[in-house]
Design a protein around this motif. Structure first.
Motif, mmCIF file in Angstrom:
data_model
loop_
_atom_site.group_PDB
_atom_site.id
_atom_site.type_symbol
_atom_site.label_atom_id
_atom_site.label_comp_id
_atom_site.label_asym_id
_atom_site.label_seq_id
_atom_site.Cartn_x
_atom_site.Cartn_y
_atom_site.Cartn_z
ATOM 1 N N LEU A 1 0.832 -1.068 0.110
ATOM 2 C CA LEU A 1 -0.069 -0.050 -0.047
ATOM 3 C C LEU A 1 0.910 1.428 0.099
ATOM 4 O O LEU A 1 1.863 1.271 0.628
ATOM 5 C CB LEU A 1 -0.756 -0.018 1.345
ATOM 6 C CG LEU A 1 -2.235 0.553 1.375
ATOM 7 C CD1 LEU A 1 -3.040 0.148 0.391
ATOM 8 C CD2 LEU A 1 -2.772 0.539 2.722
ATOM 9 N N VAL A 2 0.561 2.322 -0.763
ATOM 10 C CA VAL A 2 1.122 3.434 -0.672
ATOM 11 C C VAL A 2 0.659 4.224 0.682
ATOM 12 O O VAL A 2 -0.474 4.152 0.913
ATOM 13 C CB VAL A 2 1.072 4.300 -1.927
ATOM 14 C CG1 VAL A 2 1.802 3.563 -3.238
ATOM 15 C CG2 VAL A 2 -0.496 4.693 -2.472
ATOM 16 N N PRO A 3 1.384 5.051 1.125
ATOM 17 C CA PRO A 3 1.143 5.844 2.374
ATOM 18 C C PRO A 3 -0.098 6.570 2.307
ATOM 19 O O PRO A 3 -1.010 6.689 3.204
ATOM 20 C CB PRO A 3 2.283 6.894 2.663
ATOM 21 C CG PRO A 3 3.471 5.902 2.302
ATOM 22 C CD PRO A 3 3.069 5.156 0.958
ATOM 23 N N THR A 4 -0.262 7.467 1.005
ATOM 24 C CA THR A 4 -1.621 8.143 0.843
ATOM 25 C C THR A 4 -2.889 7.232 0.807
ATOM 26 O O THR A 4 -3.905 7.811 1.613
ATOM 27 C CB THR A 4 -1.297 8.995 -0.376
ATOM 28 O OG1 THR A 4 -1.010 8.113 -1.628
ATOM 29 C CG2 THR A 4 -0.400 10.198 -0.132
ATOM 30 N N LEU A 5 -2.615 6.205 0.171
ATOM 31 C CA LEU A 5 -3.894 5.191 0.429
ATOM 32 C C LEU A 5 -4.330 4.791 1.790
ATOM 33 O O LEU A 5 -5.353 4.807 2.176
ATOM 34 C CB LEU A 5 -3.726 4.065 -0.753
ATOM 35 C CG LEU A 5 -4.901 3.221 -0.592
ATOM 36 C CD1 LEU A 5 -6.262 4.091 -1.137
ATOM 37 C CD2 LEU A 5 -4.687 2.012 -1.629
ATOM 38 N N ALA A 6 -3.150 4.578 2.498
ATOM 39 C CA ALA A 6 -3.437 4.285 4.042
ATOM 40 C C ALA A 6 -4.199 5.312 4.710
ATOM 41 O O ALA A 6 -4.800 4.924 5.583
ATOM 42 C CB ALA A 6 -1.929 3.881 4.569
ATOM 43 N N THR A 7 -3.742 6.514 4.318
ATOM 44 C CA THR A 7 -4.110 7.512 5.216
ATOM 45 C C THR A 7 -5.842 7.748 4.738
ATOM 46 O O THR A 7 -6.637 7.937 5.565
ATOM 47 C CB THR A 7 -3.438 8.929 4.745
ATOM 48 O OG1 THR A 7 -2.025 8.976 5.051
ATOM 49 C CG2 THR A 7 -4.172 10.208 5.304
ATOM 50 N N ASP A 8 -5.878 7.579 3.384
ATOM 51 C CA ASP A 8 -7.309 7.585 2.902
ATOM 52 C C ASP A 8 -8.431 6.502 3.706
ATOM 53 O O ASP A 8 -9.256 6.724 4.139
ATOM 54 C CB ASP A 8 -7.773 7.507 1.540
ATOM 55 C CG ASP A 8 -7.153 8.726 0.818
ATOM 56 O OD1 ASP A 8 -6.865 9.713 1.427
ATOM 57 O OD2 ASP A 8 -6.866 8.524 -0.281
ATOM 58 N N VAL A 9 -7.624 5.142 3.845
ATOM 59 C CA VAL A 9 -8.362 4.175 4.464
ATOM 60 C C VAL A 9 -8.753 4.343 6.009
ATOM 61 O O VAL A 9 -9.913 4.215 6.493
ATOM 62 C CB VAL A 9 -7.600 2.832 4.237
ATOM 63 C CG1 VAL A 9 -8.135 1.764 5.253
ATOM 64 C CG2 VAL A 9 -7.787 2.535 2.748
ATOM 65 N N ILE A 10 -7.821 5.085 6.734
ATOM 66 C CA ILE A 10 -7.893 5.513 8.139
ATOM 67 C C ILE A 10 -9.082 6.364 8.268
ATOM 68 O O ILE A 10 -9.859 6.185 9.046
ATOM 69 C CB ILE A 10 -6.564 5.919 8.756
ATOM 70 C CG1 ILE A 10 -5.481 4.766 8.778
ATOM 71 C CG2 ILE A 10 -6.998 6.536 9.983
ATOM 72 C CD1 ILE A 10 -5.796 3.582 9.476
ATOM 73 N N TRP A 11 -8.953 7.536 7.430
ATOM 74 C CA TRP A 11 -9.987 8.339 7.550
ATOM 75 C C TRP A 11 -11.599 7.803 7.051
ATOM 76 O O TRP A 11 -12.530 8.118 7.685
ATOM 77 C CB TRP A 11 -9.717 9.580 6.433
ATOM 78 C CG TRP A 11 -8.781 10.698 7.022
ATOM 79 C CD1 TRP A 11 -7.560 11.113 6.655
ATOM 80 C CD2 TRP A 11 -9.163 11.584 8.184
ATOM 81 N NE1 TRP A 11 -6.829 11.905 7.571
ATOM 82 C CE2 TRP A 11 -8.003 12.436 8.430
ATOM 83 C CE3 TRP A 11 -10.416 11.788 9.096
ATOM 84 C CZ2 TRP A 11 -8.087 13.256 9.513
ATOM 85 C CZ3 TRP A 11 -10.456 12.686 9.993
ATOM 86 C CH2 TRP A 11 -9.244 13.328 10.228
ATOM 87 N N ALA A 12 -11.397 6.925 6.065
ATOM 88 C CA ALA A 12 -12.657 6.407 5.657
ATOM 89 C C ALA A 12 -13.341 5.635 7.041
ATOM 90 O O ALA A 12 -14.613 5.559 6.987
ATOM 91 C CB ALA A 12 -12.533 5.549 4.558
#
Length: 108
Positions: free
Chosen positions: A23-34
């Motif tokens: 996973l790229v870090p920006t996608l991890a951030t999006d998943v956490i926010w979601a």
């Protein structure tokens, strides 16, 4: 600030030629926010590639509330919820990291 390390799955021992999907870090951030809900009191998430392939280090910031669980427990619960709910994080794990030591002379 709470630090969490996400670790991706290792390739199957039966097929070491298979590369795991990372996973790229920006996608991890999006998943956490979601996966965040108002009771998480999440204010900010920062993600960066961890020190090893297949790891992502997260810094989560929560609004303080002395009547609620400490931020560390909340951050880990949020990350585990994201792992359970997101196909992108299937088979990933989350573990807390120690807080940084900002005392003078604590870093080389």
């Amino acid at each position: 600030m709470v630090l969490i390390r996400l670790t991706g799955p290792s390739p199957s021992p039966a097929d070491r030629t298979q590369q795991p999907e990372y996973l790229v870090p920006t996608l991890a951030t999006d998943v956490i926010w979601a996966n965040a809900v108002p009771d998480d009191r999440l204010e900010y998430v920062h993600a960066r590639a961890g020190p090893h392939a297949g790891t992502i280090d997260l810094a989560l910031f929560h609004r303080a509330d002395p009547r609620r669980a400490p931020s560390g427990a909340m951050a880990l619960a949020l990350c585990n919820r994201a792992i359970v709910n997101s196909p992108s994080l299937r088979a990933w794990t989350a573990r807390p990291l120690p807080p940084p030591d900002f005392r003078a002379g604590a870093h080389p």
